[in-house]
Design an enzyme around this catalytic site. Structure first.
Site, PDB file in Angstrom:
ATOM      1  N   PRO A 136       1.172  -0.855   0.316  1.00 48.12           N
ATOM      2  CA  PRO A 136       0.210   0.096   0.320  1.00 48.12           C
ATOM      3  C   PRO A 136       0.983   1.165  -0.294  1.00 48.12           C
ATOM      4  O   PRO A 136       1.389   2.175   1.249  1.00 48.12           O
ATOM      5  CB  PRO A 136      -0.405  -0.367   0.892  1.00 48.12           C
ATOM      6  CG  PRO A 136       0.121  -0.886   2.483  1.00 48.12           C
ATOM      7  CD  PRO A 136       0.979  -1.793   1.444  1.00 48.12           C
ATOM      8  N   CYS A 137       1.189   1.962  -0.995  1.00 52.80           N
ATOM      9  CA  CYS A 137       2.562   2.793  -1.164  1.00 52.80           C
ATOM     10  C   CYS A 137       1.325   4.099  -1.064  1.00 52.80           C
ATOM     11  O   CYS A 137       2.445   4.869  -0.319  1.00 52.80           O
ATOM     12  CB  CYS A 137       3.303   2.553  -2.415  1.00 52.80           C
ATOM     13  SG  CYS A 137       2.451   2.110  -4.288  1.00 52.80           S
TER      14      CYS A 137
END
Lengths: 175, 216
Positions: B180-181
């Site tokens: 989950p950048c």
């Protein structure tokens, strides 16, 4: 990598679609099962390395034939074996054919046919196999071989003529 | 120039004609095909199976996986562009195969519809550098509903001064959403970059989906 507007199929799809026909082609021009299989593998390994550098996907079939033809040429030069001794080597051809007019031709063995095919100069052998037995149109044969359509026609003509005279010579010998 | 009219097939004798016409026995071609596939598997880059998840919150999402896990998630791009990414540097051999990636498509689809809270999918990061891998694995630890900063990730991997390189590694995250950048933002509270033409909007959509309260 390819521009957006040309559709390049995934490489595995090319393998699935063309491997059998390229094997038949290589078998026809090399007259040896093991050589045909070696060249088939080499053809697709080379094709993979070149695939991502292609700029258009117009005629991938002809492109593969070109690689196969070059591979077979190098293989043949490097490793010139006589046609494989197959188990059916001395099987008579044309045994289905009972027409007396064909009986002499029917006495040709597979060995003799292979010798006749392999005795053709490479260009003639490739040209006749591509156009008569792989069903490539002259324009594509020309592009595969890197020669003009006119030259393709001439090579096919010469190949057919030689095969015929070769076979006639055999027939006379055995008469 | 003489006119080389192609001679008809029967100008060769029938035996040669038949022999060449018949070609190799079909079993030979089939066996050669099987051995060809085995050789390609041994010598070429691994396969990446892919397909898309249409019409999600963030558009059509492409999902690609090796035998070991996800190798790429991408959106806002065409199939041709996806293939270009997968084959770049000859990393993968792409094969479009919905069935092979169904579990991933289902999970991503459910997540983007808000029906699934976690995305614990296997990822295959072998093609990345050790630094990039360490950044992505640290980013994966940021839980849903929270955000953190590039500087914090740099701290977590023990390279506090490398926050710009961290930003770079996250920009090149091959498996967004699953890693989950989008939960990593600038230290001043601004959103920071995100991939694709609709980058920031996509990032915002994902954070909203996860219930992050955004100010401003």
């Amino acid at each position: 990598m390819p521009p957006e507007n040309t559709a390049f199929p995934p490489f595995d799809a090319l393998v699935e679609t063309h491997s059998r026909e390229l094997f038949s082609y290589l078998w026809r021009i090399l007259q040896n099962e093991q050589d045909a299989e070696d060249c088939l593998q080499e053809t697709f390994l080379k094709a993979f390395r070149a695939y991502s550098g292609l700029t258009h996907a117009d005629n991938l079939r002809a492109w593969l034939y070109k690689i196969a033809t070059n591979t077979a040429r190098n293989h043949h030069r490097r490793n010139s074996r006589t046609p494989v001794e197959s188990m059916n080597e001395d099987e008579e051809l044309g045994s289905r054919d009972q027409d007396p007019a064909h009986v002499v031709a029917a006495q040709l063995s597979i060995r003799q046919v292979k010798q006749a095919v392999m005795a053709l100069p490479e260009k003639q052998r490739v040209a006749i196999v591509l156009s008569r037995f792989q069903d490539l149109p002259y324009s594509e044969v020309a592009s595969v071989m890197g020669i003009s359509e006119e030259a393709v026609r001439a090579n096919v003509y010469q190949a057919a003529r030689k095969l015929r005279s070769q076979v006639l010579a055999e027939e006379l010998e055995h008469a | 120039m003489p006119d080389h009219k192609p001679e008809s097939a029967n100008d060769m004798t029938d035996s040669i004609q038949d022999y060449l016409q018949n070609g190799p026995r079909p079993e030979l071609a089939e066996q050669a095909h099987v051995r060809l596939l085995a050789r390609l598997d041994a010598e070429l880059p691994p396969r990446a199976y892919y397909d898309n998840v249409p019409n999600t919150l963030i558009g059509d999402v492409w999902v690609a996986a090796s035998d070991q896990g996800l190798v790429l998630i991408d959106f806002d791009i065409s199939e041709t562009a996806l293939l270009a990414v997968l084959t770049k540097g000859q990393r993968y051999r792409p094969v479009r195969d919905a069935r092979r990636v169904d579990p991933y498509r289902l999970a991503v689809s459910e997540y983007l519809m808000g029906r699934r809270q976690r995305l614990d999918l296997p990822v295959d990061l072998r093609s990345l550098s050790p630094f990039q891998r360490s950044v992505l694995l640290a980013a994966r630890e940021v839980p849903r509903g929270q955000v953190t900063t590039y500087a914090d990730i740099a701290q977590r991997i023990g390279k506090p001064r490398a926050f710009r390189a961290v930003g770079q590694a996250l920009r090149n995250n091959p498996v967004p959403i699953v890693i989950p950048c989008h939960r990593i933002v600038n230290s001043d509270g601004t959103l920071g970059g995100y991939g694709g033409v609709l980058g920031s909007q996509r990032k915002l959509d994902l954070l909203k989906l996860e219930g992050v309260a955004l100010v401003g």
